[in-house]
Design an enzyme around this catalytic site. Structure first.
Site, PDB file in Angstrom:
ATOM      1  N   GLY A 134       0.843  -1.188   0.000  1.00 48.80           N
ATOM      2  CA  GLY A 134       0.000   0.000   0.000  1.00 48.80           C
ATOM      3  C   GLY A 134       0.881   1.241   0.000  1.00 48.80           C
ATOM      4  O   GLY A 134       2.095   1.157   0.197  1.00 48.80           O
ATOM      5  N   LYS A 135       0.298   2.363  -0.263  1.00 43.51           N
ATOM      6  CA  LYS A 135       1.035   3.629  -0.175  1.00 43.51           C
ATOM      7  C   LYS A 135       0.019   4.749  -0.121  1.00 43.51           C
ATOM      8  O   LYS A 135      -1.105   4.591  -0.597  1.00 43.51           O
ATOM      9  CB  LYS A 135       1.931   3.819  -1.411  1.00 43.51           C
TER      10      LYS A 135
END
Ligand code: NAD
Length: 464
Positions: A134-135
């Site tokens: 994720g980011k």
């Protein structure tokens, strides 16, 4: 029958290019060679082709599972309200909870965040920590915000995505423009919002926290330490002794400064540094400890040349002071190892031609463009890819999460020992894939990652 890297290069996906993997059309991705997400997916598909990864896994990995975009108002110090835009991209959670940093920067855009989330999936798979990718980020310039405004941006952003994160679901961490203080505000806000029936330890919702609120010893230096662990594993094969090797660094923030300090302790000679404020050089070696103090106080390397008598401690190479140099002089400085530790896409075709080094160790995420990569390959410069080189951060984030979830604390020796073990195994895994498929290190790292993901999907299946 397995395909070789050369076959794929001749006939299939190519990030700067003319021929595109049909999966781009199938999943509706733009065929734009300058698009950073396109570039990362093309690299993955190249590796997928080499190992005959199943079609269903290729299409799953080609797009993120969730792309969350939020707008939220924040009261500024002068009383007016400003609207901010934030992102959280959850690329894949087949291995475990989504995991990845939060970036506060004026250039944060959806495709950058997607590409960084994608890289996190690959990175976690390569080092075999049980997290997905994720980011996230907020489009803002933290350097222009007061401390109060920064806190309100952090807390409002947390409130906006509170239902989409959690210690078992999606665990953010620091990245460019964020730090342990911001993680503490996020943990506190999430803890308050999650209520008394919330998770047992709501603070495990983020990693990279201050030690006092559940952070791990060794996390702050972890990414820089991991860069050094990988270099120590790889450089003997390239016949470069770490003692006395010459290094230049692009970026001297968390990752760059820690890599510099640890390398300097091992006897390496950091001769040139460039950041957003300027470039400096001392061919006798910079005092990187004094430079780190200077950057902490002044926000960048500019002005360090005015310091005199910054001579170093035992075992470190240090000349007196330093010279201010131009950007071109920085790129052309002769070194053994160049470490990009700033932002994406900074090693482009022009800069790759200027570099005067034997190895590029990608401490930053996606620092090299496909065109830059091609130039480095043609010049015989070895690239240690980002997903391996900077995986120390997420690895110690995993240790922090394990400590939070099991109510134990590890001493720094245990953290460093486990980190070194995981980084060395990931480096070996990459070298084995490189030799087996006769390819470069970046494709080899992708191969080691997608083979693991393919294996997981083979066992789990896709349901419903
Ligand atoms: P940071 O904000 O602490 O430092 C960023 C550095 O980049 C600063 O020195 C800044 O001056 C420099 N920089 C920014 N714009 C520049 C420009 N135009 N020219 C030259 N220098 C410029 O960030 P960080 O945490 O050190 O992260 C650096 C890189 O490492 C990023 O790519 C990040 O995604 C990656 N990374 C960080 C971690 C982590 O644990 N912090 C983990 C893995 C990867």
């Amino acid at each position: 029958m397995s395909t070789t890297a050369t076959d794929v290069n001749k006939s299939n996906a190519n990030a700067s290019g003319t021929e595109w993997d049909p999966i781009f059309d199938e999943v509706g991705l733009p065929k734009d060679p300058s698009n950073i997400y396109t570039q990362t997916v093309a690299s993955m598909l190249q590796a997928a082709e080499i190992v005959n990864l199943r079609h269903r896994v290729r299409i799953i990995l080609a797009q993120p599972k969730n792309e969350i975009m939020v707008h939220f108002p924040v009261r500024m110090d002068d009383g007016h309200h400003k609207l901010f835009k934030g992102y959280r991209v959850q690329h894949n959670n087949a291995v475990g909870p989504y995991k990845g940093g939060l970036r506060f920067h004026p250039d944060v855009h959806l495709d950058d965040v997607k590409s960084l989330a994608f890289l996190m999936t690959m990175k976690c798979a390569l080092v075999r920590v049980p997290f997905g990718g994720g980011k996230g980020g907020v489009n803002c310039n933290p350097r222009e915000l007061s401390i109060g405004e920064l806190e309100r941006v952090s807390r409002r952003f947390t409130a906006a995505i509170a239902n989409d994160i959690g210690p078992d679901y999606d665990i953010p961490a620091p990245d460019v423009g964020t730090n342990s203080q911001i993680m503490a505000w996020i943990a506190d806000t999430y803890g308050a919002l999650s209520g008394r029936h919330g998770p047992a330890d709501p603070f495990a919702v983020v990693t990279g926290k201050p030690i006092a609120v559940g952070g791990s010893l060794g996390r702050e230096k972890a990414t820089g330490q991991g860069v050094v662990d990988v270099l120590r594993e790889m450089l003997p094969d390239l016949d470069i002794p770490i003692e006395d090797m010459r290094v230049s660094l692009l970026g001297f923030g968390n990752v760059g400064s820690w890599a510099a300090k640890i390398l300097s302790d091992l006897g390496a000679n950091v001769v040139a540094v460039m950041d957003h404020t300027g470039s400096i050089r001392n061919t006798e070696g910079l005092d990187v400890y004094a430079l780190a103090d200077h950057v902490a106080q002044n926000g960048g390397v500019a002005g360090f040349e005015k310091k005199t008598g910054t001579g170093g401690g035992s075992g470190r190479h240090c000349g007196e002071g330093c010279d201010v140099i131009t950007e071109d002089e920085f790129w052309e400085t002769p070194v053994d190892v160049f470490i990009p530790a700033a932002l994406e896409g900074m090693v482009d075709e022009k800069r790759a031609k200027q570099l005067h080094c034997r190895v590029v160790a990608e401490a930053a995420n996606a620092p090299t463009t496909p065109e830059g990569d091609a130039v480095l390959a043609s010049r015989g410069i070895e690239v240690i890819p980002d997903m391996l080189c900077n995986a120390g951060g997420v690895t110690v984030s995993y240790f922090e999460w394990v400590q939070n979830r099991s109510n134990v604390t590890w001493d720094v020796e245990q953290v460093d020992r486990e980190l070194n073990r995981i980084m060395c195994m990931a480096a070996r895994r990459t070298i084995v894939a490189k030799q087996k498929y006769d390819t470069n290190m970046r494709t080899a790292a992708y191969i080691a990652a997608v083979e693991h993901l393919g294996d997981i999907y083979n066992h789990r299946g896709i349901w419903p």
